[in-house]
Design a protein around this motif. Structure first.
Motif, short mmCIF file in Angstrom:
data_model
loop_
_atom_site.label_atom_id
_atom_site.label_comp_id
_atom_site.label_asym_id
_atom_site.label_seq_id
_atom_site.Cartn_x
_atom_site.Cartn_y
_atom_site.Cartn_z
N LEU A 1 49.92 26.05 44.80
CA LEU A 1 49.44 27.33 45.33
C LEU A 1 47.94 27.40 45.10
N LEU A 2 47.18 27.45 46.18
CA LEU A 2 45.72 27.48 46.14
C LEU A 2 45.28 28.86 46.61
N ILE A 3 44.74 29.66 45.68
CA ILE A 3 44.34 31.03 45.99
C ILE A 3 42.82 31.12 45.99
N MET A 4 42.28 31.69 47.08
CA MET A 4 40.83 31.83 47.16
C MET A 4 40.44 33.27 47.44
N ALA A 5 39.52 33.79 46.61
CA ALA A 5 38.89 35.08 46.86
C ALA A 5 37.65 34.86 47.71
N ASP A 6 37.13 35.93 48.28
CA ASP A 6 36.05 35.83 49.26
C ASP A 6 34.85 36.68 48.81
N ASP A 7 33.71 36.04 48.58
CA ASP A 7 32.48 36.74 48.19
C ASP A 7 32.61 37.43 46.83
N MET A 8 33.34 36.86 45.92
CA MET A 8 33.54 37.46 44.60
C MET A 8 32.68 36.74 43.58
N GLY A 9 31.98 37.49 42.73
CA GLY A 9 31.07 36.92 41.76
C GLY A 9 31.77 36.34 40.54
N PHE A 10 30.99 35.62 39.74
CA PHE A 10 31.51 34.92 38.57
C PHE A 10 32.11 35.87 37.54
N ALA A 11 31.56 37.09 37.44
CA ALA A 11 31.96 38.02 36.37
C ALA A 11 32.79 39.19 36.91
N ASP A 12 33.53 38.98 37.98
CA ASP A 12 34.20 40.10 38.65
C ASP A 12 35.68 40.29 38.31
N ILE A 13 36.27 39.41 37.50
CA ILE A 13 37.67 39.61 37.10
C ILE A 13 37.74 39.74 35.58
N GLY A 14 38.78 40.39 35.11
CA GLY A 14 38.86 40.75 33.70
C GLY A 14 38.70 39.60 32.74
N CYS A 15 39.38 38.49 33.00
CA CYS A 15 39.34 37.36 32.07
C CYS A 15 38.03 36.58 32.14
N TYR A 16 37.11 37.01 33.01
CA TYR A 16 35.76 36.44 33.04
C TYR A 16 34.70 37.50 32.72
N GLY A 17 35.14 38.69 32.26
CA GLY A 17 34.17 39.65 31.75
C GLY A 17 34.10 40.99 32.45
N SER A 18 34.89 41.20 33.48
CA SER A 18 34.79 42.43 34.27
C SER A 18 35.59 43.57 33.67
N GLU A 19 35.20 44.78 34.01
CA GLU A 19 35.96 45.97 33.69
C GLU A 19 37.04 46.26 34.74
N VAL A 20 37.02 45.54 35.87
CA VAL A 20 38.02 45.72 36.92
C VAL A 20 39.38 45.23 36.39
N ALA A 21 40.42 45.99 36.67
CA ALA A 21 41.76 45.64 36.19
C ALA A 21 42.34 44.50 37.01
N THR A 22 42.51 43.34 36.36
CA THR A 22 43.11 42.18 37.02
C THR A 22 44.17 41.57 36.11
N PRO A 23 45.22 42.32 35.79
CA PRO A 23 46.21 41.83 34.82
C PRO A 23 46.94 40.57 35.25
N ASN A 24 47.13 40.39 36.54
CA ASN A 24 47.87 39.21 37.00
C ASN A 24 47.04 37.94 36.90
N LEU A 25 45.76 38.02 37.26
CA LEU A 25 44.88 36.87 37.06
C LEU A 25 44.67 36.61 35.57
N ASP A 26 44.57 37.69 34.79
CA ASP A 26 44.43 37.52 33.34
C ASP A 26 45.65 36.81 32.76
N ARG A 27 46.82 37.12 33.30
CA ARG A 27 48.06 36.47 32.84
C ARG A 27 48.02 34.98 33.17
N LEU A 28 47.58 34.64 34.39
CA LEU A 28 47.48 33.22 34.75
C LEU A 28 46.51 32.50 33.82
N ALA A 29 45.41 33.17 33.48
CA ALA A 29 44.42 32.56 32.59
C ALA A 29 44.99 32.36 31.18
#
Length: 550
Positions: A34-62
């Protein structure tokens, strides 16, 4: 006898430390991918990379996988997707600049081998390769590597099933016209009053996976290519409400907060520098303008939040079907955050929060936050333009001690194809349908996934987009920013000590600049790079295309 035991013991230790044999067993059954790609998203835009945005599912994968601190894309939608899908440099795949547009069959089509605007016949896609190993190949989402002519579409490039948009962007609530939707090879209309593109992409991904489980039972390759959070800023009201008002402290405060969180999480080194702020002065904005900018960022955050919710739906489907443990999952973004639209964003403010608008963007000031701690943005090949999160999740293969950890080894897009070829035991072809195929340019990441923390790349890797150029070899990165009519000004950085590219070593290491710039020129000739000043003239009809290419 003791001497013989000693010899065998030494031999066993040699095997262990050399890494010639992993200390676990890889899955016997061919893994799903499964290859998942986001579009125009910055390095620090998901929770497990430093963001305040809620991304519990990506955080779980990490948490149950591994994260890359250093993984690179190609700074723009089309070149990234071309390289990701084919395992070669974008110029070698025919998309050295961009893909042609729905409205214009000649845009970004310069009659040059490296710039034809669609995938050429000298490359193969992951789907085409995996079909030779009995995989069912599925895609839902954004294509953007060939529009005009059915032979350029996903199902003609190896996919068994497809839903999504061929173009680069569309209104999330009402995809229409040339930026509308396709199901297999047919144009379709958005269904239902509550249509939302991110949800629809997931609906079909889940549908395809369910059909595969019931009908095929073959291992699957799913390319799930979201348009989120690419402009336009179209988000669902319930998601926006979570973030409205959170961004009224402004981009400087948010960038500092992310920077501190990234250090605490280990995404960046505790001694990592923070590049200079590259946005407007928040305090000089009126209260009304601050409220508008809060709204723009809330919409952007809501788009990421909704994408994460939908990734959760896909994970749940895999769990329900019993396939999650044997599914190799990649998640990454196609370029750094997007500064298009100016410092304060584009599009009419009155369209924010409605279902209207196409060119609605959050602007450079917020994009500078998304790319914390780096400088530059989408289009450029400094770290802010080409750095992406990369999460790899594969429970049956990643050693227990590696779960939730980072790797400091760097990789780039062609490594995804190389890894997939490796894990599927497929054969990357030298010829395909009578055409000679460009050799695979990537290296398998499988040793890193298995826990062997050694460099993947010893030879240089390269970038070129719109005249912006870079080379990385080991810890050193040579990079330049294109300026019309000006000579190349190379900058040199030691990325191991200066990931934010703050201390230019070019003046103190001229021999290394000469060495890496010569390597770049040789690579550029090999893959068919044309100087961007010439590309502009060719595009404007002021010069004929030269005969060049691979």
């Amino acid at each position: 006898m003791n001497k013989l035991i000693s010899v065998f013991s030494c031999f066993a230790l040699l095997l262990f430390f050399s890494g010639t044999k992993p200390h676990f067993s890889a899955p016997a059954k061919a893994p799903n991918i499964l290859l998942i790609m986001a579009d125009d998203m910055g390095f620090a835009d998901i929770g497990c990379y430093g963001s305040e945005v809620a991304t519990p599912n990506l955080d779980r994968l990490a948490a149950k996988g591994i994260r890359f601190r250093q993984f690179y894309n190609n700074a723009r939608c089309c070149p990234t997707r071309a390289s990701l899908l084919t395992g070669v440099y974008p110029h070698q795949a025919g998309i050295g600049h961009m893909s042609n547009d729905p409205e214009d069959s000649t845009s970004f089509n310069y009659n040059l081998p490296g710039y034809q605007g669609s995938l050429n016949n000298k490359c193969v896609t992951i789907a085409e390769v995996l079909k030779t190993k009995g995989y069912q190949t599925l895609m839902s989402g954004k294509w953007h590597v060939g529009y005009h002519g059915e032979q350029r579409w996903p199902m003609q490039r190896g996919f068994d099933k497809y839903y999504g948009l061929l173009a680069g962007a569309t209104n999330y609530f009402n995809p229409s016209g040339g930026r509308g939707l396709m199901l297999m090879n047919e144009k379709v209309k958005p269904q239902g009053e509550n249509f939302y593109l991110t949800d629809a992409i997931t609906d079909y991904a889940v549908k395809f996976l369910d059909e595969n489980k019931k009908e095929s039972k073959a291992p699957f390759f799913m390319y799930l290519a979201y348009t989120s959070p690419h402009w336009p800023l179209n988000a669902l009201e319930a998601d926006v409400k979570k973030y409205r008002g959170q961004y009224k402290k402004g981009w400087k405060a948010l960038r500092q907060a992310r920077y501190e969180k990234m250090k605490a999480l280990g995404v960046i080194d505790k001694n990592a520098g923070l590049s200079d702020a590259d946005g407007a002065d928040w305090d000089e904005l009126s209260a009304a303008k601050q409220d508008e900018m809060d709204h723009r960022m809330a919409l952007y955050a809501a788009q990421i939040d909704r994408m994460d919710q939908n990734i959760g739906r896909v994970i749940k489907q895999l769990e329900t079907s019993g396939e999650l443990d044997n599914t190799l999952i990649f998640f990454l973004s196609d370029n750094g955050a997007c500064a298009e639209g100016g410092l304060l964003g584009g599009g009419l403010p009155e369209n924010l929060g409605t279902k209207l608008g196409y060119l609605l963007s959050y602007g450079q000031s917020w994009a500078n936050v998304s790319n914390t701690p780096f400088k530059k943005f989408k289009h450029w090949v400094h770290e802010g333009g080409i750095s992406t999160p990369l999460i790899v999740h594969w429970p049956k293969a990643i050693p227990q001690g590696r779960l939730g950890k980072f790797t400091d080894q760097y990789g780039f897009l062609p490594d995804i194809m190389a890894t997939i070829v490796d894990v599927s035991k497929a054969q990357y072809p030298s010829t395909y349908k009578g055409n000679e195929i460009v050799p695979l340019q990537g290296k398998s990441l499988l040793p890193l996934i298995y826990g062997k923390e050694t460099p993947v790349h010893t030879a240089p890797v390269f970038w070129e987009h719109e005249g912006n150029a870079a080379v990385r070899q080991g810890n050193l990165k040579l990079v330049s920013e294109y300026h019309t009519g000006q000579p190349v000004q190379w900058e040199l950085y030691d990325i191991s000590k200066d990931r934010s590219e703050l201390n230019n070593l070019a003046a103190t290491m001229p021999q290394k600049v000469a060495e890496l710039s010569a390597a770049y020129q040789n690579w550029a000739r090999y893959v068919g790079v044309i100087p961007y000043s010439e590309v502009i003239k060719i595009r404007e009809g002021k010069r004929k295309a030269p005969k060049t290419g691979i």
